[in-house]
Scaffold this motif. Structure first.
Motif, short mmCIF file in Angstrom:
data_model
loop_
_atom_site.label_atom_id
_atom_site.label_comp_id
_atom_site.label_asym_id
_atom_site.label_seq_id
_atom_site.Cartn_x
_atom_site.Cartn_y
_atom_site.Cartn_z
N PHE A 68 0.84 -1.20 0.00
CA PHE A 68 0.00 0.00 0.00
C PHE A 68 0.88 1.26 0.00
N ALA A 69 1.92 1.26 0.85
CA ALA A 69 2.81 2.41 0.95
C ALA A 69 3.53 2.67 -0.37
N GLY A 73 3.56 6.17 -2.41
CA GLY A 73 4.76 6.98 -2.60
C GLY A 73 5.63 7.11 -1.38
N PHE A 74 5.58 6.12 -0.47
CA PHE A 74 6.48 6.12 0.68
C PHE A 74 6.79 4.66 1.04
N TYR A 95 3.37 -1.85 15.71
CA TYR A 95 3.18 -0.61 14.98
C TYR A 95 4.08 -0.62 13.74
N PHE A 96 3.50 -0.29 12.58
CA PHE A 96 4.26 -0.07 11.35
C PHE A 96 4.11 1.41 11.00
N VAL A 97 5.23 2.08 10.74
CA VAL A 97 5.18 3.53 10.54
C VAL A 97 5.85 3.93 9.23
N CYS A 98 5.58 5.15 8.81
CA CYS A 98 6.23 5.72 7.62
C CYS A 98 7.74 5.78 7.85
N HIS A 99 8.50 5.60 6.76
CA HIS A 99 9.96 5.60 6.91
C HIS A 99 10.50 6.94 7.37
N ARG A 100 9.67 7.99 7.31
CA ARG A 100 10.10 9.31 7.76
C ARG A 100 9.53 9.66 9.14
#
Length: 680
Positions: A68-69, A73-74, A95-100
């Motif tokens: 999905f990410a 675009g991330f 928890y899975f988070v945005c790479h930023r």
């Protein structure tokens, strides 16, 4: 909560039954101002995570969210895990988070350990997906209990997101392929091009980058580079002890580790004395096992075969490193810079040459440029690529700058390449690679594609990706010795061949008796063409043009008394061989021999004395006398083949003998020589 505006979706879900505070790090803030928020790209509803969505394992949930990410675009990373009630009774929440997500922690400075000045990509982004473990239906499963998809940074386009580390992978089969390529010694750039062709993907669309390949190759290296460097220096010193004329220089960094090293052999220095007028400095290869840039100096001898001049290993490609390499090379060659030097397109190297070799003409190797054409123009031109390439070669070989400019303009217009960045760049550098701009400089024929293949094959002999660094100097020496032996055999074969005279002109037989077969074949081509040209005497010289042309032509200036002739085509300056225009004027003027100054030593049938001349110490008097006797014997044999040769030899030897007799002989030298003779 869901809001939709102009096709852009902001999605924030949370399950009230599983409320937990989300803190991505100690300094993160869950408050965002509207102008700091970047929404995800539009996606279809069936791929958006939702509260209550179930997965059999947490890895399956991770893979789903990762896909999905990628579409948005991330990329994501695993952030935090929690056990039941925080007591540690098994994993219950992830928890899975945005790479930023999160902020970069402040590192404590350590004076002993240098810190890398690397900018972090983290900016406190709050996008996340939370999953919790449940056993409501008997078997354990994972359920989405929290999801937020708003970002405080720009999202990447599809052609950009693939470069994120999370999506760059090298499969096991690709790793095996890369290792196989590495053992052949080809560069990482060449590996990438080959794998693109094998996989039928456009340049730059492999699922990994050149940096990933270099990092992988580093893992193949099991030897300690510091120990290898020590062994390499020890090896060079051992060679120097055995052969005082072996030359090497090196630099150490502030930690006393090997930084750069360059070397050359006695036979290479000797070859450079005659054939060092035009040099190729090829820096496109790397010693792959140690990820070190490799530079090789190569030239062309009088028989048209490559000859090795020197080698350098650098820690990095920088202005400082290239400047050091050029200084080391000049010191090996007693400060004598080449007339011309051909290199790859590298701005650091270009600047270093202008600093260290200000009188040398720098040009770009056309074959190194052409090697990049498939990745530059294949996809752009499609079926017209071969047609474009043929037209490029035609324009490249034109004689005048005016014709080149007109031809280039027509080429760009015909193929619609006005805005192509590679075309713009090539045109900006045209004075460094296009022959009309280079013809007044000597390049020994190394600008031809045929000669480039010969040089490249010669260089490939030195490359072995998995070699021990300490053995590389010896490996190059073996390759050079092998090439020297093969070259001697090829030289003998050339000399034994019966040269076929095609014109019957006295100048042709005269050149055949002096030039090597390789050089004579080049002159003979011009002699045959000269018969098709007419010459007209003018007030300030001669006008020479093809007999089918009514206009145009080349200006030739001839001063018979001084034996000077020159042509506006600059063919002699470019190749060391007189052009058809000059030969036509000489023939018309009843000249039966080519003037002496237009028979360059570098193209003559000279036998380069063996390396013993340089390897012999001044005290090896008897050996040097024997070597001189061998040279004299060869001189007599060659001179006796014709009356003309005998006349030249008699005249030149008489002059040399007079010069030798003028040199004083000390009493001490006489005693030393007498003592040596008594001991022999």
């Amino acid at each position: 909560m869901m809001s939709e505006d102009a096709g852009v979706m902001l999605v924030v879900y949370d399950d009230p039954s599983d409320q937990r505070s989300l803190s991505l790090d100690e300094t993160s803030s869950t408050e965002e101002s509207p102008d700091e928020t970047r929404l995800s790209l539009e996606t279809t509803n069936d791929v958006i995570p939702y509260i209550g969505q179930r997965f059999s394992t947490h890895d399956a949930a991770y893979e789903y969210y990762s896909e999905f990410a990628k579409q948005c675009g991330f990329s994501i990373r695993r952030h935090r895990t929690e056990g039941k009630d925080g007591v540690g009774k098994g994993l219950t929440r992830r928890y899975f988070v945005c790479h930023r997500a999160g902020n970069t922690p402040i590192k404590t400075s350590n004076e002993r350990k240098p810190q890398r000045n690397r900018k972090s990509s983290r900016c406190g982004c709050q996008a996340y997906m939370r999953i919790s473990k449940t056993t409501e239906l008997g078997a354990p499963e994972w359920r989405v209990t929290g999801f937020a998809n708003h970002h405080n940074h720009e999202l990447l386009e599809a052609n950009q997101v693939r470069f994120l580390p999370a999506y760059r992978t090298i499969s096991e089969s690709d790793k095996s392929r890369i290792l196989m390529f590495a053992k052949t010694g080809i560069s990482v750039q060449q590996m990438m091009r080959l794998m693109e062709l094998e996989k039928c993907v456009q340049p730059g669309y492999l699922p990994f980058t050149e940096k990933d390949v270099r990092n992988l190759l580093q893992t193949f290296r099991k030897l300690d580079p510091e120990d290898e460097s020590i062994d390499l220096l020890r090896m060079c010193r051992n060679i120097k002890e055995k052969d005082p004329n072996f030359k090497f220089e090196y630099t150490l960094d502030s930690d006393h580790r090997l930084e750069n090293i360059a070397w050359s052999y006695a036979s290479s220095v000797q070859s450079y004395e005659i054939f060092g007028d035009a040099v190729v400095f090829d820096t496109t290869h790397r010693l792959t096992a140690f990820d070190m840039p490799l530079g090789i100096w190569v030239g062309i001898n009088n028989y048209g075969m490559p000859c090795f001049f020197g080698c350098v290993l650098l820690r990095e490609e920088s202005l400082r490193s290239f400047s050091w390499a050029l200084k080391a090379f000049l010191s090996f060659m007693y400060g004598r810079a080449p007339q011309t030097i051909l290199t790859d397109q590298n701005m650091f190297l270009k600047e270093a040459i202008s600093m260290e070799m200000p009188t040398t003409k720098h040009a770009l190797c056309i074959w190194m440029i052409v090697a990049k054409f498939p990745s530059w123009f294949n996809a752009v031109l499609g079926e017209r690529y071969n047609e474009w390439k043929s037209e490029f070669y035609r324009i490249y070989n034109l004689e005048s700058i005016e014709d080149f400019e007109l031809g280039w303009r027509d080429l760009v217009n015909s193929f619609g390449l006005h805005s192509n960045r590679h075309i713009v760049n090539l045109y900006g550098l045209r004075s460094l690679w296009a022959l009309p701009f280079l013809r007044s400089h000597f390049f020994a024929g190394m600008t031809t594609i045929g000669q480039s293949k010969s040089i490249n094959a010669f260089i490939q002999r030195f490359l072995s990706a998995q070699t021990r660094l300490a053995h590389f100097v010896e490996q190059v020496a073996v390759a050079v010795d092998f090439k020297d032996q093969a070259g001697e055999q090829q030289t003998m074969q050339q000399n034994l061949q019966n040269i076929s005279l095609k014109t019957g002109a006295p100048m042709e037989s005269h050149a055949a008796s002096i030039f090597t077969p390789y050089a004579f074949s080049k002159l003979q081509e011009q002699l045959v063409l000269a018969a098709h040209y007419a010459s007209f005497e003018m007030e300030d010289g001669f006008l020479v043009r093809h007999h089918t042309k009514a206009e145009g032509g080349r200006k030739v200036y001839w001063v018979p008394r001084e034996g000077i002739i020159s042509c506006s085509c600059h063919h002699f300056e470019f190749s060391g061989i007189l052009c058809r225009h000059a030969l036509r004027v000489l023939s018309t003027g009843n000249c039966f021999q080519i003037p002496e100054r237009y028979l360059p030593v570098r193209w003559r049938r000279i036998s380069i004395p063996s390396a013993k001349l340089l390897q012999s110490a001044p005290s090896d008097h008897a050996e040097r006398i024997q070597l001189l006797q061998n040279i004299v014997s060869t001189l007599v044999t060659e001179s006796a083949k014709s009356r003309e040769r005998l006349d030249i030899a008699t005249e030149q030897v008489s002059i040399l003998l007079s010069r030798i007799r003028e040199q004083p002989v000390s009493v001490q030298s006489t005693r030393e020589i007498s003592s040596m003779h008594r001991n022999i």
